[in-house]
Write a protein that holds these residues in place. Structure first.
Motif, PDB file in Angstrom:
ATOM      1  N   ALA A 155       1.412  -1.354  -0.389  1.00 42.29           N
ATOM      2  CA  ALA A 155       0.269   0.298   0.340  1.00 42.29           C
ATOM      3  C   ALA A 155       0.634   1.685  -0.081  1.00 42.29           C
ATOM      4  CB  ALA A 155      -1.198  -0.042   1.306  1.00 42.29           C
ATOM      5  N   GLY A 156       2.068   1.106   0.941  1.00 45.32           N
ATOM      6  CA  GLY A 156       3.302   2.497   0.869  1.00 45.32           C
ATOM      7  C   GLY A 156       3.453   2.689  -0.488  1.00 45.32           C
ATOM      8  N   ILE A 157       4.125   1.917  -1.298  1.00 44.61           N
ATOM      9  CA  ILE A 157       4.701   0.840  -2.751  1.00 44.61           C
ATOM     10  C   ILE A 157       3.783   1.574  -2.988  1.00 44.61           C
ATOM     11  CG2 ILE A 157       5.003   0.153  -4.889  1.00 44.61           C
ATOM     12  CD1 ILE A 157       6.475  -1.994  -3.042  1.00 44.61           C
ATOM     13  N   ALA A 158       2.098   2.212  -3.765  1.00 47.77           N
ATOM     14  CA  ALA A 158       0.904   2.020  -4.251  1.00 47.77           C
ATOM     15  C   ALA A 158       0.824   4.306  -4.290  1.00 47.77           C
ATOM     16  CB  ALA A 158      -0.778   1.650  -3.974  1.00 47.77           C
ATOM     17  N   CYS A 159       1.082   4.527  -2.520  1.00 47.48           N
ATOM     18  CA  CYS A 159       0.643   5.708  -2.659  1.00 47.48           C
ATOM     19  C   CYS A 159       2.005   6.332  -3.068  1.00 47.48           C
ATOM     20  CB  CYS A 159       1.053   6.045  -0.812  1.00 47.48           C
ATOM     21  SG  CYS A 159       0.818   7.291  -0.534  1.00 47.48           S
ATOM     22  N   ILE A 160       2.470   5.734  -2.841  1.00 53.80           N
ATOM     23  CA  ILE A 160       4.365   6.964  -3.858  1.00 53.80           C
ATOM     24  C   ILE A 160       4.370   6.724  -5.268  1.00 53.80           C
ATOM     25  CG2 ILE A 160       7.129   6.794  -4.180  1.00 53.80           C
ATOM     26  CD1 ILE A 160       6.920   4.712  -1.341  1.00 53.80           C
ATOM     27  N   VAL A 161       3.365   5.695  -6.334  1.00 47.42           N
ATOM     28  CA  VAL A 161       2.889   6.450  -6.785  1.00 47.42           C
ATOM     29  C   VAL A 161       2.182   6.736  -6.973  1.00 47.42           C
ATOM     30  CG1 VAL A 161       2.383   4.973  -9.296  1.00 47.42           C
ATOM     31  CG2 VAL A 161       3.842   3.749  -7.415  1.00 47.42           C
ATOM     32  N   LYS A 162       1.074   7.484  -6.353  1.00 45.36           N
ATOM     33  CA  LYS A 162      -0.210   7.728  -6.232  1.00 45.36           C
ATOM     34  C   LYS A 162       0.436   9.453  -6.785  1.00 45.36           C
ATOM     35  CE  LYS A 162      -2.487   8.760  -3.006  1.00 45.36           C
ATOM     36  NZ  LYS A 162      -3.856   8.568  -2.018  1.00 45.36           N
ATOM     37  N   LEU A 163       1.635   9.604  -5.344  1.00 42.41           N
ATOM     38  CA  LEU A 163       1.947  10.876  -5.722  1.00 42.41           C
ATOM     39  C   LEU A 163       2.966  11.237  -7.229  1.00 42.41           C
ATOM     40  CD1 LEU A 163       3.974  10.634  -1.624  1.00 42.41           C
ATOM     41  CD2 LEU A 163       1.244  12.092  -2.342  1.00 42.41           C
ATOM     42  N   THR A 164       3.110  10.655  -7.473  1.00 39.44           N
ATOM     43  CA  THR A 164       3.629  11.135  -8.688  1.00 39.44           C
ATOM     44  C   THR A 164       2.944  11.456 -10.014  1.00 39.44           C
ATOM     45  OG1 THR A 164       3.920   8.467  -9.932  1.00 39.44           O
ATOM     46  CG2 THR A 164       5.644   9.365  -8.628  1.00 39.44           C
ATOM     47  N   THR A 165       1.524  11.746  -9.271  1.00 39.34           N
ATOM     48  CA  THR A 165       0.326  11.708 -10.358  1.00 39.34           C
ATOM     49  C   THR A 165      -0.086  12.639 -10.184  1.00 39.34           C
ATOM     50  OG1 THR A 165      -1.538  10.357  -9.154  1.00 39.34           O
ATOM     51  CG2 THR A 165      -0.086   9.176 -10.404  1.00 39.34           C
ATOM     52  N   LEU A 166       0.112  13.660  -8.627  1.00 36.31           N
ATOM     53  CA  LEU A 166      -0.771  14.119  -8.526  1.00 36.31           C
ATOM     54  C   LEU A 166      -0.011  16.310  -9.755  1.00 36.31           C
ATOM     55  CD1 LEU A 166       0.299  14.293  -4.469  1.00 36.31           C
ATOM     56  CD2 LEU A 166      -1.570  14.259  -5.739  1.00 36.31           C
ATOM     57  N   PRO A 167       1.401  15.523 -10.214  1.00 32.42           N
ATOM     58  CA  PRO A 167       1.437  17.298 -10.783  1.00 32.42           C
ATOM     59  C   PRO A 167       0.680  17.155 -12.271  1.00 32.42           C
ATOM     60  CG  PRO A 167       3.844  15.616 -10.122  1.00 32.42           C
ATOM     61  CD  PRO A 167       2.589  14.974  -9.773  1.00 32.42           C
ATOM     62  N   LEU A 168       0.346  15.935 -12.322  1.00 29.65           N
ATOM     63  CA  LEU A 168      -0.501  16.170 -13.299  1.00 29.65           C
ATOM     64  C   LEU A 168      -1.584  16.864 -13.760  1.00 29.65           C
ATOM     65  CD1 LEU A 168      -1.120  12.412 -15.003  1.00 29.65           C
ATOM     66  CD2 LEU A 168       0.449  14.299 -15.571  1.00 29.65           C
ATOM     67  N   LEU A 169      -2.106  17.408 -12.096  1.00 34.73           N
ATOM     68  CA  LEU A 169      -3.899  18.076 -11.615  1.00 34.73           C
ATOM     69  C   LEU A 169      -3.258  19.484 -12.162  1.00 34.73           C
ATOM     70  CD1 LEU A 169      -4.480  16.079  -8.331  1.00 34.73           C
ATOM     71  CD2 LEU A 169      -5.346  15.983 -11.062  1.00 34.73           C
ATOM     72  N   GLU A 170      -1.712  19.680 -12.141  1.00 37.93           N
ATOM     73  CA  GLU A 170      -1.705  20.986 -12.700  1.00 37.93           C
ATOM     74  C   GLU A 170      -2.255  22.154 -13.997  1.00 37.93           C
ATOM     75  OE1 GLU A 170       2.233  23.080 -11.092  1.00 37.93           O
ATOM     76  OE2 GLU A 170       1.915  21.500  -9.013  1.00 37.93           O
ATOM     77  N   LYS A 171      -2.424  20.832 -14.858  1.00 35.52           N
ATOM     78  CA  LYS A 171      -2.745  20.706 -16.375  1.00 35.52           C
ATOM     79  C   LYS A 171      -3.298  21.662 -16.571  1.00 35.52           C
ATOM     80  CE  LYS A 171       0.684  17.286 -18.423  1.00 35.52           C
ATOM     81  NZ  LYS A 171       1.452  16.388 -18.841  1.00 35.52           N
ATOM     82  N   GLY A 172      -4.939  21.280 -15.395  1.00 39.19           N
ATOM     83  CA  GLY A 172      -6.236  21.886 -15.414  1.00 39.19           C
ATOM     84  C   GLY A 172      -7.348  20.877 -16.683  1.00 39.19           C
ATOM     85  N   ASP A 173      -6.891  19.688 -16.907  1.00 34.62           N
ATOM     86  CA  ASP A 173      -7.667  18.773 -17.764  1.00 34.62           C
ATOM     87  C   ASP A 173      -7.587  17.841 -16.689  1.00 34.62           C
ATOM     88  OD1 ASP A 173      -9.415  17.769 -19.566  1.00 34.62           O
ATOM     89  OD2 ASP A 173      -7.445  17.618 -21.083  1.00 34.62           O
ATOM     90  N   PHE A 174      -8.796  17.829 -15.542  1.00 36.96           N
ATOM     91  CA  PHE A 174      -8.795  17.028 -14.406  1.00 36.96           C
ATOM     92  C   PHE A 174      -9.886  14.811 -14.855  1.00 36.96           C
ATOM     93  CE2 PHE A 174     -11.206  14.991 -11.464  1.00 36.96           C
ATOM     94  CZ  PHE A 174      -9.732  14.042 -11.020  1.00 36.96           C
ATOM     95  N   THR A 175     -10.394  15.721 -16.008  1.00 35.59           N
ATOM     96  CA  THR A 175     -11.525  14.512 -16.494  1.00 35.59           C
ATOM     97  C   THR A 175     -10.823  13.867 -17.209  1.00 35.59           C
ATOM     98  OG1 THR A 175     -12.166  15.609 -18.250  1.00 35.59           O
ATOM     99  CG2 THR A 175     -13.321  16.103 -16.190  1.00 35.59           C
ATOM    100  N   TYR A 176      -9.319  14.060 -17.843  1.00 39.20           N
ATOM    101  CA  TYR A 176      -8.402  13.374 -18.519  1.00 39.20           C
ATOM    102  C   TYR A 176      -7.154  12.741 -17.796  1.00 39.20           C
ATOM    103  CZ  TYR A 176      -5.741  11.571 -22.146  1.00 39.20           C
ATOM    104  OH  TYR A 176      -4.860  10.996 -23.151  1.00 39.20           O
ATOM    105  N   TYR A 177      -6.438  13.557 -17.017  1.00 40.51           N
ATOM    106  CA  TYR A 177      -5.224  13.654 -16.076  1.00 40.51           C
ATOM    107  C   TYR A 177      -5.258  13.475 -14.967  1.00 40.51           C
ATOM    108  CZ  TYR A 177      -3.090  15.804 -20.025  1.00 40.51           C
ATOM    109  OH  TYR A 177      -2.477  16.224 -21.001  1.00 40.51           O
ATOM    110  N   GLY A 178      -6.526  12.691 -14.539  1.00 39.06           N
ATOM    111  CA  GLY A 178      -6.697  12.713 -12.933  1.00 39.06           C
ATOM    112  C   GLY A 178      -7.374  10.877 -13.380  1.00 39.06           C
ATOM    113  N   LYS A 179      -7.337  10.543 -14.078  1.00 42.07           N
ATOM    114  CA  LYS A 179      -7.527   8.797 -14.285  1.00 42.07           C
ATOM    115  C   LYS A 179      -6.106   8.096 -13.287  1.00 42.07           C
ATOM    116  CE  LYS A 179      -6.546   9.269 -18.695  1.00 42.07           C
ATOM    117  NZ  LYS A 179      -6.812   8.409 -20.645  1.00 42.07           N
TER     118      LYS A 179
END
Length: 330
Positions: A242-266
């Motif tokens: 679960a900790g490994i999954a959390c670390i991978v999830k953190l790497t996806t947070l910067p994508l939210l700054e692109k403003g296209d959540f419906t696509y980059y939020g996947k």
């Protein structure tokens, strides 16, 4: 405005998300059910850690669907995908989540924003409850400085996770601007939410590792055969995944700054569900030992016994006619 529903064939990424999310939820639900079954079949009472873990699974399954049904007109309510799936992510996919924001009907964006907000909130809350559940289990099995360490982890985890969920409701004034950017008002800087999310996520991943290592320390005091000790220690250390999954999830947070959540939020949604499901599974596995056949000689041993109470607590409990809880068992 009337909601427009997207045909699944026009949103293949959404179909993949839907399938993966439901597999994860069903997988986690099976383990929660088996955990409760194993305890009850051994005539053991369910305790707070069991109730918290079950609640963490129910929250991510049902809470978002209730909010979506409230925010939908009676005429549309029977058309919503919730009637078949009863989950926020599934309903959002039906509305266009998985597509680029410019491909999503404008009438759906506010509803997607509301449901995504509630889904994110309940996802973090579910994580907090499931990790707290495992922490309580370890708290009952430890004593001395290990017990204080587990208690500190539980407190810090809850403070950081509950602080991060404030951004789902308090980051804009008025709050409705969170899911409807066109409203007048002010919001906290987007980078602030990313920083808080990173801090909360990093601590969550760190505590997953800490809670996974503690069983190796306490299990050496159990009256068990060496091979059984290692097996139980590994099963209680599954939270590291679960900790490994959390670390991978953190790497996806910067994508939210692109403003296209419906696509980059996947990927954020997928890894968020993965972390929540793995946490629930990891907290359930140590209780499934009764499902595994064991040699006759080990059945005579009081497995998973560890002293967790001092002499005063034993005496006090015995004085009330109870069973001395010098040992706490899984």
């Amino acid at each position: 405005m009337t909601l427009e529903y997207i045909d699944p064939s026009a949103n293949p990424d959404g179909v993949v998300i839907n399938v993966v999310v439901w597999i994860l939820l069903v997988f986690a639900g099976i383990f929660v059910g088996l955990r409760c079954y194993c305890k009850l079949s051994r005539r053991r009472r369910l305790w707070w850690d069991d109730y918290l873990l079950a609640l963490s699974w129910v929250i991510i399954l049902l809470a978002p669907s209730l909010v979506l049904s409230v925010n939908t007109s009676p005429a549309d309510r029977d058309k919503i995908f919730l009637a078949a799936s009863c989950a926020a992510t599934s309903s959002n996919i039906r509305l266009g989540f998985g597509l680029h924001i410019y491909d999503v009907p404008l009438s759906n964006l506010i509803t997607i924003g509301i449901v995504s907000n509630v889904s994110g909130f309940t996802s973090v809350l579910s994580l907090d409850l499931s990790k707290t559940s495992f922490g309580i289990t370890l708290f009952r099995l430890t004593d001395g400085w290990l017990r204080w360490l587990v208690l500190a982890v539980i407190i810090i985890l809850n403070i950081t996770q509950l602080t991060s969920v404030l951004f789902f409701w308090a980051s804009c004034d008025p709050p409705a601007k969170i899911w409807n950017p066109q409203l007048p008002g002010t919001c906290w800087p987007p980078k602030l939410s990313v920083v808080v999310g990173n801090v909360a996520g990093a601590l969550s991943a760190l505590f997953d590792v800490v809670l996974a290592l503690i069983p190796w320390k306490i299990l050496f005091r159990f009256r068990m055969y060496g091979r059984e000790k290692v097996g139980v220690a590994i099963s209680m250390s599954m939270g590291v995944f679960a900790g490994i999954a959390c670390i991978v999830k953190l790497t996806t947070l910067p994508l939210l700054e692109k403003g296209d959540f419906t696509y980059y939020g996947k990927p954020l949604v997928l890894w968020g569900f993965t972390e929540a499901s793995l946490t629930i599974v990891a907290a359930s596995i140590p209780f499934l030992r009764s499902l595994c056949p064991t040699p006759a000689r080990t059945q005579e041993l009081p497995s998973l016994e560890v002293p967790t109470a001092n002499r005063h607590s034993e005496t006090a409990n015995a004085a009330h006619g109870g069973r001395p809880h010098a040992y706490s068992k899984l």
